[in-house]
Scaffold this active site. Sequence first.
Site, PDB file in Angstrom:
ATOM      1  N   PHE B 134      44.664-100.352 -19.074  1.00  0.00           N
ATOM      2  CA  PHE B 134      44.024-100.702 -18.173  1.00  0.00           C
ATOM      3  C   PHE B 134      42.922 -99.022 -18.616  1.00  0.00           C
ATOM      4  O   PHE B 134      42.885 -97.777 -19.694  1.00  0.00           O
ATOM      5  CB  PHE B 134      44.328 -99.344 -16.511  1.00  0.00           C
ATOM      6  CG  PHE B 134      43.725-100.551 -15.688  1.00  0.00           C
ATOM      7  CD1 PHE B 134      44.272-101.957 -15.380  1.00  0.00           C
ATOM      8  CD2 PHE B 134      42.990-100.294 -14.766  1.00  0.00           C
ATOM      9  CE1 PHE B 134      44.048-102.588 -14.474  1.00  0.00           C
ATOM     10  CE2 PHE B 134      42.956-100.938 -13.535  1.00  0.00           C
ATOM     11  CZ  PHE B 134      43.165-102.282 -13.318  1.00  0.00           C
ATOM     12  N   GLN B 255      33.400 -93.161  -6.547  1.00  0.00           N
ATOM     13  CA  GLN B 255      33.222 -93.832  -8.061  1.00  0.00           C
ATOM     14  C   GLN B 255      32.633 -95.245  -7.316  1.00  0.00           C
ATOM     15  O   GLN B 255      32.950 -95.997  -6.071  1.00  0.00           O
ATOM     16  CB  GLN B 255      34.918 -93.875  -7.959  1.00  0.00           C
ATOM     17  CG  GLN B 255      34.821 -95.378  -9.189  1.00  0.00           C
ATOM     18  CD  GLN B 255      36.221 -95.502  -9.875  1.00  0.00           C
ATOM     19  OE1 GLN B 255      37.537 -95.939  -9.034  1.00  0.00           O
ATOM     20  NE2 GLN B 255      36.981 -94.456 -10.490  1.00  0.00           N
ATOM     21  N   HIS B 257      32.656 -99.005  -8.968  1.00  0.00           N
ATOM     22  CA  HIS B 257      32.892 -99.844  -9.984  1.00  0.00           C
ATOM     23  C   HIS B 257      32.646-100.610 -10.724  1.00  0.00           C
ATOM     24  O   HIS B 257      30.608-100.910 -10.236  1.00  0.00           O
ATOM     25  CB  HIS B 257      35.078-100.184  -9.294  1.00  0.00           C
ATOM     26  CG  HIS B 257      35.728-101.130  -9.855  1.00  0.00           C
ATOM     27  ND1 HIS B 257      34.559-101.984 -10.709  1.00  0.00           N
ATOM     28  CD2 HIS B 257      36.510-101.469  -9.563  1.00  0.00           C
ATOM     29  CE1 HIS B 257      36.185-102.320 -11.073  1.00  0.00           C
ATOM     30  NE2 HIS B 257      36.867-101.576 -10.543  1.00  0.00           N
ATOM     31  N   LEU B 267      35.606-106.677  -5.163  1.00  0.00           N
ATOM     32  CA  LEU B 267      35.783-105.957  -6.010  1.00  0.00           C
ATOM     33  C   LEU B 267      36.328-107.468  -7.751  1.00  0.00           C
ATOM     34  O   LEU B 267      37.004-107.900  -6.968  1.00  0.00           O
ATOM     35  CB  LEU B 267      36.539-105.345  -5.789  1.00  0.00           C
ATOM     36  CG  LEU B 267      37.645-104.601  -7.209  1.00  0.00           C
ATOM     37  CD1 LEU B 267      36.881-103.577  -7.716  1.00  0.00           C
ATOM     38  CD2 LEU B 267      38.692-103.665  -6.810  1.00  0.00           C
ATOM     39  N   GLU B 270      39.029-104.429 -12.751  1.00  0.00           N
ATOM     40  CA  GLU B 270      39.402-103.283 -14.418  1.00  0.00           C
ATOM     41  C   GLU B 270      40.169-104.412 -15.071  1.00  0.00           C
ATOM     42  O   GLU B 270      39.855-104.537 -15.686  1.00  0.00           O
ATOM     43  CB  GLU B 270      39.650-102.424 -14.052  1.00  0.00           C
ATOM     44  CG  GLU B 270      39.398-101.441 -15.410  1.00  0.00           C
ATOM     45  CD  GLU B 270      39.455-100.517 -15.577  1.00  0.00           C
ATOM     46  OE1 GLU B 270      38.715 -99.094 -14.277  1.00  0.00           O
ATOM     47  OE2 GLU B 270      40.130 -99.625 -16.227  1.00  0.00           O
ATOM     48  N   ARG B 301      36.198 -95.339 -15.933  1.00  0.00           N
ATOM     49  CA  ARG B 301      35.234 -95.882 -14.767  1.00  0.00           C
ATOM     50  C   ARG B 301      33.183 -95.211 -14.809  1.00  0.00           C
ATOM     51  O   ARG B 301      33.280 -96.399 -14.394  1.00  0.00           O
ATOM     52  CB  ARG B 301      35.605 -96.576 -13.587  1.00  0.00           C
ATOM     53  CG  ARG B 301      36.798 -97.982 -13.448  1.00  0.00           C
ATOM     54  CD  ARG B 301      36.788 -97.510 -11.993  1.00  0.00           C
ATOM     55  NE  ARG B 301      38.403 -98.431 -12.654  1.00  0.00           N
ATOM     56  CZ  ARG B 301      39.109 -98.943 -11.244  1.00  0.00           C
ATOM     57  NH1 ARG B 301      39.119 -98.188 -10.341  1.00  0.00           N
ATOM     58  NH2 ARG B 301      40.042 -98.943 -11.151  1.00  0.00           N
ATOM     59  N   HIS B 368      32.487 -97.732  -4.204  1.00  0.00           N
ATOM     60  CA  HIS B 368      34.138 -98.107  -4.336  1.00  0.00           C
ATOM     61  C   HIS B 368      35.485 -97.117  -3.715  1.00  0.00           C
ATOM     62  O   HIS B 368      36.040 -97.424  -3.352  1.00  0.00           O
ATOM     63  CB  HIS B 368      34.605 -98.861  -5.785  1.00  0.00           C
ATOM     64  CG  HIS B 368      35.628 -99.389  -5.926  1.00  0.00           C
ATOM     65  ND1 HIS B 368      36.807-100.738  -5.255  1.00  0.00           N
ATOM     66  CD2 HIS B 368      37.096 -98.508  -7.208  1.00  0.00           C
ATOM     67  CE1 HIS B 368      37.760-100.715  -5.583  1.00  0.00           C
ATOM     68  NE2 HIS B 368      38.061 -99.607  -6.603  1.00  0.00           N
ATOM     69  N   ARG B 413      38.571 -91.291 -10.781  1.00  0.00           N
ATOM     70  CA  ARG B 413      39.485 -91.427 -10.159  1.00  0.00           C
ATOM     71  C   ARG B 413      39.887 -92.426 -11.577  1.00  0.00           C
ATOM     72  O   ARG B 413      39.210 -93.092 -11.754  1.00  0.00           O
ATOM     73  CB  ARG B 413      40.573 -92.218  -9.109  1.00  0.00           C
ATOM     74  CG  ARG B 413      41.497 -92.641  -9.472  1.00  0.00           C
ATOM     75  CD  ARG B 413      42.089 -93.334  -7.604  1.00  0.00           C
ATOM     76  NE  ARG B 413      41.015 -94.041  -7.359  1.00  0.00           N
ATOM     77  CZ  ARG B 413      41.215 -95.562  -7.674  1.00  0.00           C
ATOM     78  NH1 ARG B 413      42.057 -96.076  -8.566  1.00  0.00           N
ATOM     79  NH2 ARG B 413      40.676 -96.473  -6.830  1.00  0.00           N
TER      80      ARG B 413
END
Lengths: 231, 602
Positions: B134, B255, B257, B267, B270, B301, B368, B413
């Site tokens: 990730f 955040q 996304h 969504l 990722e 991100r 997000h 994050r």
Amino acid sequence: MRFSIYRYDPDKDEKPYMQEYDIELEPADKMLLDALIRIKIVDDSLSLRRSCREGVCGSDGMNINGRNGLACITPISGLKEPVELRPLPGLPVIRDLIVDMTQFFRQYHSIKPYLINNDPPPETERLQSPEERAELDGVYECVLCACCSTACPSFWWNPDKFVGPAGLLQAYRFLADSRDQATAERLDNLEDPYRLFRCHSIMNCVDTCPKELNPTKAINKIKAMMVKRTI
Amino acid sequence: MPYGLLKLYGSNGSSMAIIKRKFDVVIVGAGGAGMRAALQLSEAGFKVAVLSKVFPTRSHTVAAQGGIAASLGNVTEDSWHWHMYDTVKGSDYLGDQDAIEFMCRQASEVVYELEHFGMPFDRLENGKIYQRPFGGQSQNFGGAQATRSCAAADRTGHALLHTLYQRNVRANTQFFVEWMGLDLIRDEQGDVLGVTALEMETGEVMALQARAVLLATGGGGRIFQASTNAFINTGDGLGMAARSGIPLEDMEFWQFHPTGVYGAGVLISEAVRGEGGYLLNKDGERFMERYAPNAKDLASRDVVSRALTMEIKEGRGCGKNADHLLLKLNHLDADVIKMRLPGIREIAIKFAQVDPINEPIPVVPTAHYMMGGIPTNFYGQVVAPYKTGPEEVVQGLYAVGECACISVHGANRLGTNSLLDILVFGRAAGRQIIEDLKKNSHHKKLHTDSMDMSLARLVRLDSQKDGESVAQVGEALRKTMQEHCGVFRFADMLKEGVTKISEIAEQTNHTEIRDKSKVFNTARVEALELTNLAEVALATIVSAEARNESRGAHARDDFSIRDDNKWLKHTLYFREGRRLDYKPVRLKPLTVESFPPKARTY
């Protein structure tokens, strides 16, 4: 777009009725839930459950033109007008499209929907081969929307005695888990004229599941396990 | 007086008799964090009430896709210390390093524990938990890509939430399903004694008295027009905290996304990029190579979202309006997509009308996750300037999950650290409450006016004449936040945004609902939610306007670099007077050397 929606507010209505709406939709309105939100702007008294709007939370199950489904993943484009919306069949209506799901969840809870393994847990993970894990595919993904159980005639007749397709799918989820040790106890729990065997393979559940799961297949596997242990 | 209030509370709206129930602990919110804490407490034999606006498995944790970060090392070598470094760097050094060490050290343990609870993780050939790479994950403190996200296909949140619910069924936890928390009840010392709550089915309001109250209400991502968040994510816990005088921390950090479905906002994990997918502009260029030469599509991100925004701004967006980009995964084996990304495929087919096995998915950056929230320490205790000190524990109040700011995510994050956060701190808060209840063995007395604030709000709403429409005010709020406080932020837009959001926040106090029914009145719930959204939006834009630097997800056009001399500090927003205060970042970890701020590149 034209809609005909089941309305009932026990606070003021003596009995349910169908209300017609004719609503102008925006280009961004793609799913039935978008249209319902559009209607709610005009009439804030229309009550429904909704949350994730992407088909994973299972809140907005309803009967759409005679078929159960989730409003948020039902495209508007495929719906015949007027779109007839009713609460999920067979459960008591609280208000409008909101049903009382107590009985549904009681059945879910009755199958002990949790892993039973009485060995002391190891330091790391319990091992499970990819093949063993694959047994849970098509089973663990259930969102508990109740579209299947409320499309099942056996559940309509005996919601207190028949576990119903959703509950049985989850019963199989634990029977099929290589880490679970309660197979005998779980089968005993279903060994009853009603709990499992009221399923007559009508397959409305398979037809209606918005996640394309197959409760009938899981139920047949449980039945096979029952047979197998008697011989 | 309309609705059941007259019957319940007397004609003047003040409390004649309080309808109350008493518990050891009241938890508001039944997502992953609330249920992990509830499990700890139920298994320890406490009387716990868990309130939730929706049936627990419908909480928004259910929508998490990609995985849970933990340095199990099942695929590549890993260590909690590397994970800690990545998290500190990902936070753009705003994260508190003691809390981050605490989280990363416990990650493997909480993941194994979840597996023991029955979580259906995907498996590797050797039978261990499947892990995938990730963004922002590295080996050796910034070296090669790490493979740290423990996954159940791309439905990890669903699998986690159902597993925790199931375990709570086993532990006989008492859920109050479709109850909405309204306000905190605090006494004159500021101690928290319980909450008021609305039972949606009956419309009745009740005081739930408790020796400990845990807020686990999730985020407030619905302040933005384009959001991956569910309708229920309205920041209710933040509204409750703010109204009772508790500050909100680091609310400017949101955040975006990088990959929400264009037009729908849903969504796209990722995990798609973790499994080998990448982003393309209209020229078919893999543009992330320019912005993050090493990590490319698996940069943090905030970095990727800014890159997408720049591509669109500079005319390299796709489609007839050049307003989105493409996420390509059709070079991956169809079986990999079917096995590891089945949920993504389903979403792309339904919401973007493309099958990612054949075609790329149109995507745009989409709001997000809220890095800020109710300030807590890493035991879940809410800390605020209170009686004597700046970080004093508010007696009786705890917060975990997205509504809390511990702060482990700082200014940005990392993907799959949120599911980790809810497990580690849900459990930690549960344990801390058990400790604290030993000292607080008795309920403090509730005053007769405990419910007055909530009742006044309800009475106002039900008796409002010629008021504003909830839908219209909500729309204005979301549109304003989107325009004025997005991926890139501009001084003039922020200033104007503060004025606009202040006006909108005022309007939320004059909303009118036509539906007056007692029974499952969703119009009433939405009006109450809107007041919470307004608290979240106001805290966000006021904090954002003040922070004259760029850090993590807060990117200022006029102050484009990070300024550690002036701004290596947490924002505290107080509702009263919209006052801002600041507190230092905790740079000292528990046992290891501190990671001092340095230039952040991927």
